[in-house]
Design an enzyme around this catalytic site. Structure first.
Site, PDB file in Angstrom:
ATOM      1  N   PHE A   1       0.849  -1.186   0.000  1.00  0.00           N
ATOM      2  CA  PHE A   1       0.000   0.000   0.000  1.00  0.00           C
ATOM      3  C   PHE A   1       0.882   1.232   0.000  1.00  0.00           C
ATOM      4  CE2 PHE A   1       0.593  -1.526   4.300  1.00  0.00           C
ATOM      5  CZ  PHE A   1       0.942  -0.390   5.018  1.00  0.00           C
ATOM      6  N   TYR A   2       0.263   2.326  -0.357  1.00  0.00           N
ATOM      7  CA  TYR A   2       0.984   3.585  -0.493  1.00  0.00           C
ATOM      8  C   TYR A   2       0.563   4.552   0.600  1.00  0.00           C
ATOM      9  CZ  TYR A   2       2.765   1.666  -4.693  1.00  0.00           C
ATOM     10  OH  TYR A   2       3.422   0.836  -5.554  1.00  0.00           O
ATOM     11  N   LEU A   3       1.568   5.206   1.175  1.00  0.00           N
ATOM     12  CA  LEU A   3       1.321   6.246   2.164  1.00  0.00           C
ATOM     13  C   LEU A   3       1.304   7.612   1.492  1.00  0.00           C
ATOM     14  CD1 LEU A   3       3.644   4.866   4.976  1.00  0.00           C
ATOM     15  CD2 LEU A   3       1.154   4.627   4.782  1.00  0.00           C
TER      16      LEU A   3
ATOM     17  N   VAL B   1      -3.365   5.194   1.158  1.00  0.00           N
ATOM     18  CA  VAL B   1      -4.158   5.936   0.182  1.00  0.00           C
ATOM     19  C   VAL B   1      -4.513   4.960  -0.938  1.00  0.00           C
ATOM     20  CG1 VAL B   1      -3.182   8.192   0.729  1.00  0.00           C
ATOM     21  CG2 VAL B   1      -2.093   6.808  -1.015  1.00  0.00           C
TER      22      VAL B   1
END
Length: 157
Positions: free
Chosen positions: A29-31, A82
């Site tokens: 996942f992306y921060l 996000v």
């Protein structure tokens, strides 16, 4: 700092499945994700985690920094993701001495299969395996960050 030099392809055949040497279940996942820079967390086989920062927008080459982080921290950071959490199984497949990473996506991206070849060399087309489809290197909609934010591109659906 490392350089990530890769080519990316859609996969059009299943012959690669007989050549799998290893596989890894990945949740990532992306921060943060903006054009030219991403901050990603990847959990592999529910056993280890890495924080990765990527910078650059050139088609084949980006700067990459990668650090192991505690698994518990990675799980806690999920709350700050996000877009979608990407679920995929990465299969290691060798062809003519080159290692291909074939990602079979699950969850909201189910049906997408992409192969990556990380090498600074220019591999001639005749050396590429027959099961590779269209090359999508440099097409930002096929970057994992774009997939997390926007889903499967229509051209691949």
């Amino acid at each position: 700092m490392g350089k990530e030099v890769e080519r990316k392809f859609l996969v059009s055949g299943a012959a690669w499945r007989n050549l799998v040497e290893a596989d890894i279940r990945i949740r990532q996942f992306y921060l943060a994700a903006t054009p030219g820079r991403t901050l990603r967390v990847r959990i592999s086989d529910d056993a280890s985690a890495k924080l990765t920062l990527k910078f650059g927008s050139r088609a084949r080459e980006r700067d990459e920094f990668e650090y192991p982080i505690p698994l518990a921290d990675a799980e806690e950071m999920l709350a700050f993701a996000v877009g979608h959490v990407i679920e995929k199984t990465r299969h290691h497949v060798r062809h003519r001495g080159y290692l291909y990473e074939v990602d079979v996506f699950g969850g909201p991206l189910a049906g997408l299969v992409v192969a990556e070849l990380e090498t600074p060399e220019d591999v001639p087309d005749e050396m590429l395996p027959d099961w590779l489809g269209r090359e999508v290197t440099g097409e930002s909609q096929f970057y994992n960050a774009s997939l997390a934010l926007g889903g499967i591109p229509e051209i691949a659906a």
